[in-house]
Design an enzyme around this catalytic site. Structure first.
Site, short mmCIF file in Angstrom:
data_model
loop_
_atom_site.label_atom_id
_atom_site.label_comp_id
_atom_site.label_asym_id
_atom_site.label_seq_id
_atom_site.Cartn_x
_atom_site.Cartn_y
_atom_site.Cartn_z
N TYR A 490 41.30 31.51 43.66
CA TYR A 490 40.94 32.90 43.36
C TYR A 490 39.81 33.35 44.29
O TYR A 490 40.00 34.13 45.18
CB TYR A 490 40.55 33.05 41.89
CG TYR A 490 40.31 34.49 41.49
CD1 TYR A 490 41.37 35.33 41.21
CD2 TYR A 490 39.01 35.02 41.41
CE1 TYR A 490 41.17 36.67 40.86
CE2 TYR A 490 38.80 36.34 41.06
CZ TYR A 490 39.87 37.17 40.78
OH TYR A 490 39.67 38.48 40.44
N SER A 570 46.07 38.60 41.79
CA SER A 570 45.12 39.69 41.95
C SER A 570 44.29 39.47 43.21
O SER A 570 44.81 39.47 44.31
CB SER A 570 44.28 39.83 40.69
OG SER A 570 43.59 41.04 40.65
N ASP A 653 51.54 48.22 36.53
CA ASP A 653 50.24 47.65 36.85
C ASP A 653 49.32 48.77 37.30
O ASP A 653 49.45 49.30 38.41
CB ASP A 653 50.37 46.60 37.95
CG ASP A 653 49.07 45.83 38.18
OD1 ASP A 653 48.01 46.28 37.69
OD2 ASP A 653 49.11 44.78 38.85
N HIS A 688 49.20 44.23 34.83
CA HIS A 688 48.49 43.27 35.67
C HIS A 688 48.57 41.85 35.13
O HIS A 688 48.25 40.91 35.84
CB HIS A 688 47.03 43.71 35.79
CG HIS A 688 46.31 43.09 36.95
ND1 HIS A 688 46.72 43.26 38.26
CD2 HIS A 688 45.21 42.28 37.00
CE1 HIS A 688 45.89 42.60 39.06
NE2 HIS A 688 44.98 42.00 38.32
#
Length: 717
Positions: A490, A570, A653, A688
């Site tokens: 991430y 993301s 989203d 999302h």
């Protein structure tokens, strides 16, 4: 299934037997079928920015799929190609069956006590959404309070937050539809289960806080968007409102707003004794806040500023009377605990627990004890203190993992927390200050956690920084022989990627693959310096850290030459897109989920404007140059063989709008990027990620992991 104080374990041999998955260490990808991509029209859009001429031929794909028929047709065409390819993959059904088995447990959450009642969520195997239960007393018989199962035919409408009143007689709850960030608030009578007529629309990024005597509650919302713009328009003019029970929303009082600063967000909470409203304001995703106070019994709810300047992180722990307790990184990059006396003429902050080598992740007060959850090398540790700051001990935890959901009150005598790891779903513990924590609720598991090994290693990034990485695999598996590996990352927004149980990851591990999770800079695992080391002009460090993780896995023979797949969601989708551009030779496959792919226009849609704290401003030259250097959409390399890539997004989203993924995929398919498949999977009535029903999760990840397995040689038999 009733809660149990014990974890029921199935023998280790059942781990492989439940799905009948064979292990392959060959890591030789099978030949891919030829993919013919849909033709995507281009538009003549070229814009000059700081002397650079930026071509954006797929700008039209930014339009809302619900409002633009051409975009909707493009989505249908892409899904048709993707589905045709996925149908050729062996093992997709085997993965789905394995995930169904691994989802067959009670997914638990910590309870909230109010008025002698205990409220908690649980999602059992086969349920698409979590159900809210209530008990009268800790040992009382549970009953269903809210079950979202009947809210929609496709299971995509979810319970997305709730708060009981102080006496436990009423409950305000949020409804999320189709994965959107928008929330509708409703009120429930706890004793009868009847839903009250009160309805609140357009709540978003909102806490819920009850006022004394159940007169009403505080919530945060944006103005109603223009018709057709709910899923794309920028979020501005956030405000805190007071809703009085039984009144129409139009009569709600706006108690705090900053019209001169429309970019600010505001959330309100109350201290346990209901004496102070504490409003936290922020301008973005960085942990820099202002704190505004309202004395509950003051006339007209006048505000007073406690912290000004948006310079530091401030998190309320709790308060009693005029004494408030906070966690802050003011003069403490790894955070400390302070208190203040609001009754003083000039309130100051007094340190209770000083900064240490470990990072404070969370804290709660239970009666007269302060419990702090620390991160030590990306693993949790619980320590206890008296309210004068004197250390009193460390609480035992089941092993290497993460503590979460601390729930306690300075006015109460018990608190709760959860614990989980890569090989162990959530167990809920109760703590009453007089003894060691005891299990309050634990799931019966469909596998033996002892049959899965979790270890941690450290490797060097490009600049010599030591980066932690967790490895998860079947116990006894010889890592030196090399196995197909899924590397997750991430690296942003001060978010710590800690050990957590995901049935989809476990299905990969059960199939004989290795799962790796790297704690990249940009996260919060080591405090402010770790976050700062991976944002703004330092963002390249995140990509270097991830690339170095892949190089380490190959150098140590954990992963064979063509056996490495990568995944991120993301900001992690951005990560996958960026490193695929920078090192397409290192990775055999990748999954970029709901990613931020156009770094020059991210701030123009919905919540994108908040992300400038981590990414910078596209309209400032230094930031623009940096963003352009790694933007996935703008750096796809013509004539370079790319790994097999699958992009995933959803039509609703409204966090990272799907146009990011649409544009990136269109350009990737149009350019000469090699023979491996480059596909996009577009979900309907999903956002999302939050609120997604279990059946959609299983369908999605059996598709995606079958795609990755095909590309890196993980055999699914």
């Amino acid at each position: 299934m009733r809660f149990s104080g014990f974890v029921t374990l199935i023998c280790a041999s059942a781990l492989a037997a439940t799905a009948g998955l064979a292990v392959s260490t060959s890591a030789l990808a099978k030949e891919d079928p030829v993919v013919k991509y849909p033709e995507t029209k281009t538009v003549d859009v070229v814009e000059e920015q700081f002397g650079e001429y930026i071509s954006d031929p797929y700008r039209w794909l930014e339009n809302d799929v619900r409002e633009d028929a051409a975009v909707a047709d493009w989505v249908k065409a892409q899904n048709a190609v993707t589905n045709s390819y996925l149908e050729t993959l062996e093992g997709r059904e085997i993965l789905a069956q394995s995930m169904e088995t691994l989802f067959d447990f009670d997914d638990l959450d910590t309870p909230v006590a109010a008025g002698g009642k205990y409220f908690y969520e649980r999602k059992s195997g086969g349920q698409n959404q979590a159900v809210l239960y209530v008990r009268d007393g800790a040992e009382g018989e549970e009953r269903v309070l809210i079950d979202p199962a009947g809210w929609s035919d496709d299971g995509a409408t979810a319970l997305a937050g709730w708060k009981p009143s102080g006496d436990g007689s009423l409950l305000v709850y949020a409804v999320q539809d189709g994965g959107s960030d928008w929330r509708t608030l409703k009120i429930l009578d706890v004793s009868t289960g009847e839903v009250q007529p009160d309805t609140i629309e357009w709540a978003k990024f909102s806490d819920l806080a009850w006022m004394p005597n159940n007169v009403g509650f505080l919530y945060s919302r944006f103005p109603e968007p223009e018709e057709g713009a709910a899923f794309q328009s920028l979020n501005a003019d956030h405000a805190v409102y007071l809703h009085i029970i039984g009144m129409d929303q139009a009569k709600d009082s706006k108690i705090y707003a900053t019209p001169g600063q429309p970019e600010l967000n505001h959330s309100a909470e109350l201290t346990s004794d209901k004496e102070w409203v504490v409003i936290t304001s922020s301008s973005g995703t960085d942990e820099r806040y202002e704190i505004t106070l309202i004395k509950v019994d003051a006339p007209k709810l006048e505000t007073r500023k406690l912290v000004s300047g948006f310079e530091h992180d401030w998190r309320l722990i709790d308060g009693v009377g005029d004494t408030l307790y906070f966690v802050t990184n003011s003069d403490a990059p790894r955070l400390r605990v302070v208190k203040t006396d609001l009754g003083a003429d000039n309130p100051q902050f007094t340190e209770l627990v000083a900064e240490s080598d470990a990072v404070i992740d969370d804290a709660m007060i239970v009666k007269d004890q302060l419990i702090i959850s620390y991160l030590v090398d990306a693993k949790s540790q619980l320590s206890t203190y008296d309210l004068d700051g004197t250390a009193t001990g460390t609480l035992d935890l089941p092993g290497l993992g993460q503590v979460g959901n601390l729930s306690g009150s300075i006015k109460g005598s018990e608190g709760f927390f959860s614990f989980e790891s890569f090989n162990r779903p959530t167990t809920v513990f109760r703590y009453d200050t007089s003894a060691s924590p005891t299990i309050w609720a634990a799931p019966s598991l469909p596998f033996d956690p002892a049959a899965v090994e979790v270890t941690q290693r450290f490797y060097e990034s490009k600049d010599g920084t030591k980066i932690p990485m967790f490895l998860v695999h079947l116990k006894g598996q010889d890592l030196s022989q090399g196995a197909p590996t899924l590397l997750y990352g991430y690296g942003g927004f001060n978010i710590s990627v800690l050990p957590q149980y995901k049935p989809a990851w476990m299905a990969w591990i059960k199939a004989g693959g290795v799962f790796a999770s790297a704690n990249l800079r940009g996260g919060g695992e080591f405090g402010k310096s770790w976050h700062d080391g991976g944002r703004l002009q330092n963002k390249q460090n995140v990509f270097d850290d991830f690339i170095a993780a892949g190089e380490y896995l190959k150098r140590e023979n954990i992963t064979p030459e063509n056996g490495l797949a990568i995944e991120g969601r993301s900001n992690g989708g951005l990560l996958v897109g960026a490193v695929a551009n920078q090192r397409p030779d290192l990775f055999a496959a990748g999954h970029a989920a709901v990613g931020v792919m156009d770094m020059l226009r991210f701030d123009r849609f919905t919540a994108g404007r908040y992300w400038v704290d981590d990414y910078g401003y596209p309209n400032k030259q230094q930031d623009f140059n940096n963003l352009l250097s790694y933007s996935p959409y703008h750096n796809i390399r013509q004539g370079v063989a790319y790994p097999a890539l699958i992009v995933s997004t959803a039509d609703t989203d409204d966090r990272v709008v799907p146009g990011h993924s649409f544009k990136y995929t269109a350009r990737l398919q149009a350019m000469d990027t090699g023979a491996k498949p480059h596909l996009i999977r577009i979900e309907t009535r999903a956002g999302h990620g939050s609120g997604k029903p279990t059946d959609k999760i299983i369908e999605e990840y059996s598709d995606i992991y079958a795609f990755l397995a095909q590309a890196i040689g993980l055999e699914l038999d």
